[in-house]
Motif scaffolding. Structure first.
Motif, PDB file in Angstrom:
ATOM      1  N   LYS A   1       0.775  -1.129  -0.242  1.00 55.23           N
ATOM      2  CA  LYS A   1      -0.009  -0.069   0.034  1.00 55.23           C
ATOM      3  C   LYS A   1       0.792   1.222   0.079  1.00 55.23           C
ATOM      4  O   LYS A   1       0.410   2.321  -0.857  1.00 55.23           O
ATOM      5  N   LEU A   2       1.795   1.357   0.776  1.00 51.26           N
ATOM      6  CA  LEU A   2       2.828   2.314   0.796  1.00 51.26           C
ATOM      7  C   LEU A   2       3.371   2.423  -0.572  1.00 51.26           C
ATOM      8  O   LEU A   2       3.656   3.973  -1.099  1.00 51.26           O
ATOM      9  N   THR A   3       4.206   1.658  -1.171  1.00 52.12           N
ATOM     10  CA  THR A   3       4.617   1.873  -2.519  1.00 52.12           C
ATOM     11  C   THR A   3       3.901   2.351  -3.573  1.00 52.12           C
ATOM     12  O   THR A   3       4.138   2.780  -4.574  1.00 52.12           O
ATOM     13  N   ASN A   4       2.444   1.960  -3.464  1.00 54.68           N
ATOM     14  CA  ASN A   4       1.405   2.361  -4.603  1.00 54.68           C
ATOM     15  C   ASN A   4       0.601   3.363  -4.126  1.00 54.68           C
ATOM     16  O   ASN A   4      -0.202   3.839  -5.093  1.00 54.68           O
ATOM     17  N   TYR A   5       1.164   4.088  -3.115  1.00 53.19           N
ATOM     18  CA  TYR A   5       0.575   5.555  -2.968  1.00 53.19           C
ATOM     19  C   TYR A   5       0.979   6.589  -3.819  1.00 53.19           C
ATOM     20  O   TYR A   5       2.227   6.654  -3.994  1.00 53.19           O
ATOM     21  N   PRO A   6       0.230   7.249  -4.422  1.00 53.91           N
ATOM     22  CA  PRO A   6       0.354   8.300  -5.511  1.00 53.91           C
ATOM     23  C   PRO A   6       1.416   9.292  -5.139  1.00 53.91           C
ATOM     24  O   PRO A   6       2.181   9.534  -5.967  1.00 53.91           O
ATOM     25  N   LYS A   7       1.251   9.886  -3.971  1.00 55.46           N
ATOM     26  CA  LYS A   7       2.374  10.849  -3.625  1.00 55.46           C
ATOM     27  C   LYS A   7       3.494  10.396  -2.871  1.00 55.46           C
ATOM     28  O   LYS A   7       4.224  11.117  -1.883  1.00 55.46           O
ATOM     29  N   ILE A   8       3.812   9.100  -2.857  1.00 55.66           N
ATOM     30  CA  ILE A   8       5.144   8.579  -2.281  1.00 55.66           C
ATOM     31  C   ILE A   8       6.467   9.295  -2.515  1.00 55.66           C
ATOM     32  O   ILE A   8       7.342   9.508  -1.701  1.00 55.66           O
ATOM     33  N   LYS A   9       6.609   9.514  -3.773  1.00 53.43           N
ATOM     34  CA  LYS A   9       7.811  10.222  -4.100  1.00 53.43           C
ATOM     35  C   LYS A   9       8.004  11.612  -3.455  1.00 53.43           C
ATOM     36  O   LYS A   9       8.868  12.098  -3.226  1.00 53.43           O
ATOM     37  N   ASP A  10       6.872  12.364  -3.198  1.00 53.22           N
ATOM     38  CA  ASP A  10       6.935  13.673  -2.805  1.00 53.22           C
ATOM     39  C   ASP A  10       7.162  13.298  -1.231  1.00 53.22           C
ATOM     40  O   ASP A  10       8.039  14.211  -0.489  1.00 53.22           O
ATOM     41  N   PHE A  11       6.673  12.476  -0.446  1.00 51.52           N
ATOM     42  CA  PHE A  11       6.921  12.040   0.690  1.00 51.52           C
ATOM     43  C   PHE A  11       8.311  11.773   1.007  1.00 51.52           C
ATOM     44  O   PHE A  11       9.108  12.072   2.037  1.00 51.52           O
ATOM     45  N   LEU A  12       9.049  10.750   0.159  1.00 50.37           N
ATOM     46  CA  LEU A  12      10.336  10.440   0.228  1.00 50.37           C
ATOM     47  C   LEU A  12      11.194  11.467  -0.006  1.00 50.37           C
ATOM     48  O   LEU A  12      12.359  11.354   0.554  1.00 50.37           O
ATOM     49  N   GLU A  13      11.032  12.454  -0.641  1.00 42.21           N
ATOM     50  CA  GLU A  13      12.018  13.468  -1.289  1.00 42.21           C
ATOM     51  C   GLU A  13      12.247  14.421   0.008  1.00 42.21           C
ATOM     52  O   GLU A  13      13.146  15.210   0.087  1.00 42.21           O
ATOM     53  N   ARG A  14      11.077  14.425   0.713  1.00 45.11           N
ATOM     54  CA  ARG A  14      11.500  15.422   1.980  1.00 45.11           C
ATOM     55  C   ARG A  14      12.390  15.268   3.084  1.00 45.11           C
ATOM     56  O   ARG A  14      12.784  14.158   3.385  1.00 45.11           O
TER      57      ARG A  14
END
Length: 65
Positions: free
Chosen positions: A52-65
């Protein structure tokens, strides 16, 4: 399946792990079965949560912060 279901599986697995440990200390017959089921629930819950975490659409924004 929602993320809260995966977290619920994880929590239930840890609760069963605690109960299985108590059964192991008390030398009851259900200890091995309880610990096996707890391990399976924890693995399934963790894998579902990671899915579920890897398929979340905004995961790239979350990981870049």
């Amino acid at each position: 399946m929602k993320a809260k279901h995966a977290i619920s599986l994880l929590v239930f697995g840890y609760c069963l792990d605690f109960i299985g440990g108590l059964f192991k200390i008390l030398h009851t017959a259900q200890a091995d079965i309880t610990l096996t089921i707890a391990a399976i629930l924890k693995v399934v819950g963790a894998l579902l949560f990671l899915y579920k975490l890897t398929n979340y659409p905004k995961i790239k924004d979350f990981l870049e912060r």
